[in-house]
Design a protein around this motif. Structure first.
Motif, PDB file in Angstrom:
ATOM      1  N   UNK A   1      32.031  35.203   0.417  1.00  0.00           N
ATOM      2  CA  UNK A   1      32.924  36.095  -0.302  1.00  0.00           C
ATOM      3  C   UNK A   1      34.042  35.299  -0.987  1.00  0.00           C
ATOM      4  N   UNK A   2      34.582  34.281  -0.333  1.00  0.00           N
ATOM      5  CA  UNK A   2      35.636  33.445  -0.883  1.00  0.00           C
ATOM      6  C   UNK A   2      35.115  32.645  -2.078  1.00  0.00           C
ATOM      7  N   UNK A   3      33.909  32.116  -1.959  1.00  0.00           N
ATOM      8  CA  UNK A   3      33.306  31.347  -3.051  1.00  0.00           C
ATOM      9  C   UNK A   3      33.090  32.251  -4.269  1.00  0.00           C
ATOM     10  N   UNK A   4      32.581  33.443  -4.075  1.00  0.00           N
ATOM     11  CA  UNK A   4      32.366  34.386  -5.183  1.00  0.00           C
ATOM     12  C   UNK A   4      33.690  34.753  -5.859  1.00  0.00           C
ATOM     13  N   UNK A   5      34.725  34.969  -5.080  1.00  0.00           N
ATOM     14  CA  UNK A   5      36.045  35.304  -5.624  1.00  0.00           C
ATOM     15  C   UNK A   5      36.576  34.153  -6.466  1.00  0.00           C
ATOM     16  N   UNK A   6      36.410  32.922  -5.995  1.00  0.00           N
ATOM     17  CA  UNK A   6      36.875  31.747  -6.737  1.00  0.00           C
ATOM     18  C   UNK A   6      36.116  31.599  -8.054  1.00  0.00           C
ATOM     19  N   UNK A   7      34.838  31.825  -8.051  1.00  0.00           N
ATOM     20  CA  UNK A   7      34.014  31.734  -9.262  1.00  0.00           C
ATOM     21  C   UNK A   7      34.458  32.788 -10.283  1.00  0.00           C
ATOM     22  N   UNK A   8      34.686  34.001  -9.813  1.00  0.00           N
ATOM     23  CA  UNK A   8      35.124  35.092 -10.703  1.00  0.00           C
ATOM     24  C   UNK A   8      36.496  34.755 -11.299  1.00  0.00           C
ATOM     25  N   UNK A   9      37.429  34.261 -10.485  1.00  0.00           N
ATOM     26  CA  UNK A   9      38.760  33.908 -10.971  1.00  0.00           C
ATOM     27  C   UNK A   9      38.711  32.765 -11.982  1.00  0.00           C
TER      28      UNK A   9
END
Length: 143
Positions: A4-12
């Motif tokens: 979830x953290x990796x996906x959030x970083x990619x989106x940001x």
């Protein structure tokens, strides 16, 4: 790290990159400095459509006199031809305008710019084929 953290970083990161790209496009597209460089005529083009107004000597409102000459830039050859034909009207207009001014109205950069702009507007009211783009004071003496 969690998924979830990796996906959030990619989106940001993607959002930040998109915003930066959009900002760059807007700055490049709407930068007025870029527009002026492309549209500015060369000095040869300016001279082809410019007319020298002979020196005029006239009284000012406060009993002083001015000797002044102009170069007038038009927007094309037809406008230049019309301006040349209207030279007596232009000189009359200039004498009339100057006779309502005092020496202090012509002093400094601001005074000269005001006269140039005023002349441009008044001459354009006379013109039918094209218009005056800029009026330049090429010499003046107040006495």
């Amino acid at each position: 790290m969690s998924k979830k953290l990796i996906n959030t970083m990619i989106v940001l990161l993607t959002a930040i990159l998109l915003l930066a790209a959009l900002a760059l496009i807007i700055v490049m597209k709407f930068n007025p400095a870029n527009d002026n460089k492309e549209q500015e005529p060369s000095i040869e083009e300016v001279l082809k459509v410019s007319v020298d107004v002979p020196e005029i000597t006239t009284n000012l409102k406060n009993d002083q006199y001015v000797k002044i000459s102009f170069k007038v830039q038009t927007d094309g050859k037809k406008a230049k031809e019309e301006f040349t034909k209207r030279d007596f009207q232009v000189q009359n207009l200039m004498i009339s305008e100057l006779s309502e001014m005092e020496a202090s109205d012509l002093q400094g950069k601001k005074g000269q710019q005001n006269l140039e702009e005023s002349m441009k507007i008044k001459i354009n009211e006379l013109m039918q084929s094209g218009k005056v783009v800029k009026v330049y004071i090429t010499s003046y003496i107040i006495s």
